[in-house]
Design an enzyme around this catalytic site. Structure first.
Site, PDB file in Angstrom:
ATOM      1  N   GLU A   1      27.039 -11.896  13.302  1.00  0.00           N
ATOM      2  CA  GLU A   1      27.829 -11.358  12.062  1.00  0.00           C
ATOM      3  C   GLU A   1      27.328 -11.717  11.008  1.00  0.00           C
ATOM      4  O   GLU A   1      27.495 -12.957  10.267  1.00  0.00           O
ATOM      5  CB  GLU A   1      29.066 -13.424  12.716  1.00  0.00           C
ATOM      6  CG  GLU A   1      29.954 -13.220  13.643  1.00  0.00           C
ATOM      7  CD  GLU A   1      30.373 -14.079  14.262  1.00  0.00           C
ATOM      8  OE1 GLU A   1      30.444 -15.442  13.739  1.00  0.00           O
ATOM      9  OE2 GLU A   1      31.488 -13.975  15.137  1.00  0.00           O
TER      10      GLU A   1
ATOM     11  N   GLU B   1      31.371 -10.016  21.794  1.00  0.00           N
ATOM     12  CA  GLU B   1      31.359 -11.701  21.481  1.00  0.00           C
ATOM     13  C   GLU B   1      32.855 -11.683  22.018  1.00  0.00           C
ATOM     14  O   GLU B   1      32.904 -10.874  21.562  1.00  0.00           O
ATOM     15  CB  GLU B   1      30.422 -12.081  20.866  1.00  0.00           C
ATOM     16  CG  GLU B   1      30.254 -13.779  21.165  1.00  0.00           C
ATOM     17  CD  GLU B   1      29.621 -14.037  19.946  1.00  0.00           C
ATOM     18  OE1 GLU B   1      28.798 -14.243  19.293  1.00  0.00           O
ATOM     19  OE2 GLU B   1      30.504 -15.418  19.588  1.00  0.00           O
TER      20      GLU B   1
END
Ligand code: NAG
Ligand code: NAG
Ligand code: NAG
Ligand code: NAG
Ligand code: NAG
Ligand code: NAG
Length: 468
Positions: free
Chosen positions: A221, A318
């Site tokens: 991220e 994810e």
């Protein structure tokens, strides 16, 4: 006479055999006991009966599947390590034997689902990483035993990739692992070089433990200034780090380890990847693009990334639903399946879940985060709880084995059922269909102008397998 008798026996045997194609059906359905449950076989008929058709064709072949899996977070491993050997084996078999998980993800350094913050080298300005030690962190006693148990069940056909949430605090421009400035890394070539070397050391340390590393993502991220471990990179900063530091380092030390960029939400997967993949000096080190689901579906962005950059694979790396402490919710499994089908139909080669094992509060972790996982453990009673996510994952992972190739699967006459279809390495056509409506749906599964009549119950998912 004897010959005639043998011939007669032969023909009797021959014509008593069933030449209709048998379709095996495995189903999971709310309000029933069906949980990855085999149902009665069905067969193809010459005429359709429904106004909805799912038309299959193996004339065109698309991407090849890498596999499905989940993450070896410290939280998952802590829950695993608290169980006795019998229950541990049950968890391993649930994922790696029953669901055929063949991909795993492991954080490099701590993440939000660790018990505390840690790195493998906390010595400031140790650019050569002379103090780097796996044992400084938690891995040797937490995730590594769980990974070894998984490897024992899968054998060598397992793809494990690492992802860092944050470099050690002394490499960060905010001086701590939590949160991130823009950029997250101190803008100093010594730091960039040292952080690149860190990946190589991590791969070496895992391989020394007998755990082969298949790939890495550059940063989990990279756009998120998270309350926990984080490190922000713009797409150009990620490209710079890859082109001049990480790429050359891994090319020398571990040329076969796959490098994945991005590893963040699908809303920006196309734009972020485009910036990196349009820079030849960085693109030459890229193998794939990893992405998360938290911004919502955005399947069109995944598809566009494939269409403009077809030489790089796409991997859903994810996903999870939160909070985890609210008990089992059927809709969670449907969200998984909706995303899996959309990603697979947009060229994803696999789908990797987040925590494999959490306690009933969705922990433990040092950020009080509370999400669900397909399997949860009541640590007081040592009860294993299978959530809907487990069964919905299994409707794909158990059947769409690594090496399967996607084929055409066209839904005609409906906007509210979802499907994807694959040709497996053993020659079967495997089709997964989901009905998330409050009423059953009837449809014909069509292949070669033959029609199998199907009724899919409300809130259900089914996998249909046959030899074409
Ligand atoms: C042929 O298939 C039908 C439908 O599945 C089944 O009822 C029948 O028993 C099968 N016959 C043989 C000989 O396997
Ligand atoms: C399709 O068939 C179902 C019954 O199976 C019916 O309820 C529905 O109205 C039909 N839809 C159309 C568009 O004909
Ligand atoms: C493992 O733990 C479970 C749950 O507490 C228990 O039922 C089982 O007997 C234990 N098995 C062994 C071999 O200790
Ligand atoms: C991607 O970038 C383009 C051009 O800068 C912009 O128009 C578009 O809104 C961006 N898309 C997303 C999803 O951020
Ligand atoms: C986590 O929750 C516990 C109990 O509610 C609380 O004492 C603690 O301060 C919380 N920690 C964080 C980091 O929010
Ligand atoms: C990061 O934040 C969490 C939650 O507040 C805290 O437990 C942890 O100690 C912090 N880590 C660092 C390195 O500051």
């Amino acid at each position: 006479m004897k010959q005639i008798l043998i011939l007669l026996l032969f023909f009797t045997f021959f014509f008593s055999q069933n030449f209709t194609q048998i379709i095996h059906v495995i189903q999971t359905a709310e309000f029933t006991g069906d949980r990855l449950t085999p149902k009665a076989d069905i067969t193809f008929q010459s005429t359709p009966i429904s106004n909805i058709t799912i038309k299959l064709s193996d004339a065109n072949k698309y991407q090849t599947i890498l596999g499905f899996g989940g993450a070896f977070t410290e939280a998952a491993a802590i829950n695993f390590n608290k169980l006795n050997a019998t229950l541990q084996q049950q968890i391993i078999e649930a994922y790696y034997v029953n669901l055929n998980y063949r991909v795993g993800r492991v954080p490099i350094n701590s993440c939000d689902y660790s018990a505390s913050s840690y790195s493998f080298d906390d010595t400031p300005d140790d650019y050569s990483l002379s103090q780097w030690k796996l044992s400084n962190g938690h891995d040797l006693h937490t995730v590594i035993p769980m990974i070894k148990a998984a490897l024992k069940a899968t054998g060598p056909n397992f793809h494990l990739f690492g992802s860092p949430w944050s470099p050690p605090w002394w490499m960060k421009s905010n001086g701590q692992m939590n949160g991130s400035n823009r950029p997250g890394l101190i803008n100093d070539p010594l730091i960039y070089q040292s952080w690149a070397l860190y990946f190589s050391k991590w791969i070496s340390a895992y391989e020394a433990e007998g755990i082969p590393i298949w790939g890495i993502t550059i940063q989990n991220e990279p756009g998120f200034d998270a309350p926990g471990e984080a490190c922000i990179y713009s797409a150009d900063q990620e490209a710079d780090f890859l082109a001049y530091y990480l790429g050359p380092q891994l090319k020398t030390d571990y040329p076969d380890v796959k490098i994945m960029i991005y590893d963040y939400n699908k809303d920006d997967v196309y734009n972020y990847s485009k910036t990196i993949l349009n820079r030849a000096e960085a693109a030459k080190y890229v193998d794939g693009v990893a992405f998360h689901w938290y911004s919502g579906p955005y399947f069109e962005n995944v598809l566009k990334t494939h269409e403009d950059f077809p030489e790089y694979f796409l991997l859903a790396s994810e996903a999870c639903v939160c909070p985890g402490s609210r008990g089992a919710i059927w809709y969670s499994g449907e969200q998984y399946a909706y995303d899996i089908i959309g990603d697979l139909n947009s060229w994803a080669v696999g789908w990797v879940d987040w925590n494999m094992l959490l306690d009933m509060l969705g922990g433990p972790n040092h950020l009080n985060a509370s999400c669900a996982s397909p399997i949860m453990i009541d640590q007081n009673s040592k009860t294993i709880v299978y959530n809907s996510e487990y069964y919905y994952m299994g409707q794909f992972s158990k059947f769409i084995l690594p090496g399967s190739v996607r084929i055409d699967c066209q839904i005609i006459g409906s906007q509210d059922i979802f499907a994807t279809s694959f040709l497996t390495p053993d020659g079967q056509i495997v089709t997964v269909v989901m009905n998330l409506n409050d009423v059953p749906r009837f449809f014909d599964l069509e292949f070669n102008q033959k029609f199998a009549h199907v009724q899919l119950p409300q809130h259900s998912i089914a996998t249909f397998s046959f030899l074409p």
